[in-house]
Design an enzyme around this catalytic site. Structure first.
Site, PDB file in Angstrom:
ATOM      1  N   HIS A  61      34.471 -25.169  28.091  1.00 37.42           N
ATOM      2  CA  HIS A  61      34.307 -24.660  26.715  1.00 37.42           C
ATOM      3  C   HIS A  61      35.426 -25.242  25.860  1.00 37.42           C
ATOM      4  O   HIS A  61      36.516 -24.679  25.782  1.00 37.42           O
ATOM      5  CB  HIS A  61      34.353 -23.131  26.687  1.00 37.42           C
ATOM      6  CG  HIS A  61      33.193 -22.504  27.395  1.00 37.42           C
ATOM      7  ND1 HIS A  61      32.062 -22.082  26.733  1.00 37.42           N
ATOM      8  CD2 HIS A  61      32.966 -22.271  28.706  1.00 37.42           C
ATOM      9  CE1 HIS A  61      31.194 -21.600  27.612  1.00 37.42           C
ATOM     10  NE2 HIS A  61      31.725 -21.707  28.820  1.00 37.42           N
ATOM     11  N   GLN A 154      26.089 -18.371  22.600  1.00 37.64           N
ATOM     12  CA  GLN A 154      26.966 -17.387  23.254  1.00 37.64           C
ATOM     13  C   GLN A 154      26.469 -15.943  23.102  1.00 37.64           C
ATOM     14  O   GLN A 154      26.578 -15.139  24.021  1.00 37.64           O
ATOM     15  CB  GLN A 154      28.384 -17.504  22.666  1.00 37.64           C
ATOM     16  CG  GLN A 154      29.359 -16.407  23.045  1.00 37.64           C
ATOM     17  CD  GLN A 154      30.003 -16.626  24.399  1.00 37.64           C
ATOM     18  OE1 GLN A 154      30.792 -17.538  24.583  1.00 37.64           O
ATOM     19  NE2 GLN A 154      29.668 -15.789  25.366  1.00 37.64           N
ATOM     20  N   ASP A 311      35.629 -24.482  33.334  1.00 36.14           N
ATOM     21  CA  ASP A 311      35.154 -23.409  32.456  1.00 36.14           C
ATOM     22  C   ASP A 311      36.107 -23.151  31.288  1.00 36.14           C
ATOM     23  O   ASP A 311      35.739 -23.309  30.143  1.00 36.14           O
ATOM     24  CB  ASP A 311      34.889 -22.119  33.251  1.00 36.14           C
ATOM     25  CG  ASP A 311      33.876 -21.200  32.568  1.00 36.14           C
ATOM     26  OD1 ASP A 311      33.329 -21.580  31.528  1.00 36.14           O
ATOM     27  OD2 ASP A 311      33.633 -20.088  33.091  1.00 36.14           O
ATOM     28  N   TRP A 317      39.332 -16.015  27.510  1.00 32.07           N
ATOM     29  CA  TRP A 317      38.889 -15.550  28.823  1.00 32.07           C
ATOM     30  C   TRP A 317      39.882 -15.834  29.943  1.00 32.07           C
ATOM     31  O   TRP A 317      39.817 -15.242  31.003  1.00 32.07           O
ATOM     32  CB  TRP A 317      37.539 -16.190  29.177  1.00 32.07           C
ATOM     33  CG  TRP A 317      36.460 -15.772  28.254  1.00 32.07           C
ATOM     34  CD1 TRP A 317      35.705 -14.642  28.363  1.00 32.07           C
ATOM     35  CD2 TRP A 317      36.015 -16.419  27.061  1.00 32.07           C
ATOM     36  NE1 TRP A 317      34.822 -14.567  27.311  1.00 32.07           N
ATOM     37  CE2 TRP A 317      34.987 -15.638  26.502  1.00 32.07           C
ATOM     38  CE3 TRP A 317      36.389 -17.606  26.404  1.00 32.07           C
ATOM     39  CZ2 TRP A 317      34.331 -15.994  25.322  1.00 32.07           C
ATOM     40  CZ3 TRP A 317      35.740 -17.954  25.240  1.00 32.07           C
ATOM     41  CH2 TRP A 317      34.724 -17.153  24.706  1.00 32.07           C
TER      42      TRP A 317
HETATM   43 FE   FE2 Z   1      31.068 -20.915  30.742  1.00 31.50          FE
END
Ligand code: FE2
Length: 429
Positions: A61, A154, A311, A317
């Site tokens: 991302h 998303q 990721d 995150w």
């Molecule tokens: Fe992802």
């Protein structure tokens, strides 16, 4: 052999064997063999170290990377707080800032021999700010890094008002791959409908598909089954990937014994994200706590291609990460308990050849005719490279060295098996 531009001498190939020379001309590999005699404008001694094609990240991302702490830090470290935080950050994003952070990340990546990235970009934004920013970045980094973009809704392509339209607009602008997030739609039925709609869209436009699929601990989240069925119905075999697939960790074994052959039959690839899956999944458990990563060894045993993705790096995150795909492979190896000799090599493939195949990269590899995109690692073989998260002594793009890192003093081999690391650092007596 005619004159070549560069000879990379004495390198060990991933499959092992005696050191080989690699001759490079016009940005391509022209010959690989022992002690080549070609006249070369330049020669580099690989000193017997491991040469590989570049690392490839199949799942990233880039629109959120390096935004850690904006507008605040994820205090709980959970997926749900991360999604909420991203929702807070989105209206504050500036295109220039996204570009600046993405370019900084691409610098990190290139220095670590990561020269191809598939990045999802959030298209649930009428302004398509991040999409435009990453399309610009894709162009800017093209000389040294293949950036493939996935139109990622998303907030759910059906759940988020206007997302079907913005997703199509993102594809019109040149985004490469159709994304999705069926488990985040309002109902199971909506999730399945979103998979159908998105796969039909990809089939119409001749595009690949890569969906965040079943990124939950819910054993009943079974959108991968629909994704496999739609892939087969629409003839998309070999062009579809299911990302995360973490619910498979918690599914009933009997059901999985039916599911994995369906995935194989449909030619769907799997992309696990070990660093993120091990930290975000199992958060509702007490003990025992599930790991959450999908069933990597079982998928591989059935012949399903499995790649490992990074990721996230320093975003809402995940407050860790550095663009090092060997760190990703290292975590994947541990979480999946892939400690057998062949399994450890499969973990290396999961950050090199397998994602290259999933992304459909042209000219990837070490055979004559391939692009001269190479990484020289301070390791003797792929397993040692993972163990040491080996130094990238040299990163080459189209036959040009774009990054060098000085050798580190490292424990390369067991005592008595080979020379100590420092031996080759010392000048000859
Ligand atoms: Fe992802």
């Amino acid at each position: 052999m005619p004159q070549v531009d560069l000879l990379l001498r004495r390198c060990t190939l991933p499959q092992g064997g005696a050191p080989q020379d690699i001759a490079i001309a016009d940005g391509r590999i022209v010959e690989v063999g022992p002690a080549l005699t070609a006249q070369a404008a330049e020669a580099i001694d690989g000193q017997g170290f491991l040469v590989t094609p570049p690392f490839v990240d199949a799942h990233f991302h880039m629109d959120s990377t390096l935004s850690f702490g904006l507008p605040r830090i994820n205090q709980s470290g959970t997926l749900l707080e991360g999604i909420a935080l991203w929702g807070e950050l989105k209206p504050l994003l500036l295109q220039e800032a996204i570009v600046e952070r993405a370019l900084a990340y691409c610098d990190w990546a290139a220095a670590r021999g990561l020269l191809a990235i598939r990045s999802h970009v959030d298209v649930c934004d009428p302004r398509l700010l991040a999409t435009e920013a990453l399309l610009h970045v894709r162009q800017r980094v093209k000389p040294y890094l293949d950036l493939q973009l996935v139109a990622f809704p998303q907030d759910g392509v059906l759940r988020s008002a206007g997302a079907m339209d913005t997703l199509k607009r993102a594809l019109d602008l040149g985004v490469d791959v159709v994304g999705g997030i069926p488990h985040f739609e309002r109902t199971m039925a909506d999730g399945a409908a979103s998979v159908r709609w998105l796969c039909e869209l990809a089939a119409e436009r001749g595009l690949r598909v890569d969906m965040h699929c079943d990124e939950t601990d819910d054993p009943m989240s079974r959108h991968i089954e629909t994704l496999a069925a739609e892939t087969q119905r629409l003839g998309l075999q070999g062009r579809v990937a299911g990302s995360h697939l973490t619910s498979m960790h918690s599914m009933d074994n009997y059901y999985v014994s039916k599911l994995i052959p369906l995935i194989k039959e449909a030619g769907v690839a799997a992309i696990a994200n070990p660093l993120i899956n091990i930290t975000l999944q199992g958060r509702h458990d007490t003990y025992p706590k599930r790991r959450g990563m999908t069933r990597v060894p079982e998928l591989l045993a059935a012949g399903v291609p499995v790649a490992f993705g990074h990721d996230c790096v320093l975003d809402p995150w995940y407050g860790m990460g550095s663009g090092d795909m060997l760190e990703v492979a290292h975590m994947g190896l541990h979480v999946a308990q892939m400690t057998g000799q062949a399994a450890m090599r499969q973990c290396f493939d999961a950050v090199t050849t397998t994602p290259a195949q999933i992304l459909g990269l042209e000219g990837y590899g070490l055979q004559p005719g391939c692009r001269a995109d190479l990484v020289l690692l301070q390791a003797r073989d792929p397993v040692e490279a993972i163990r040491l998260r080996a130094t990238r002594l040299l990163v080459m793009k189209a036959g040009r060295v774009i990054s060098r890192t000085p050798a580190q003093v490292a424990t390369l081999s067991l005592p008595g098996q080979a020379e100590k690391a420092v031996d080759w650092l010392r000048p000859a007596a």
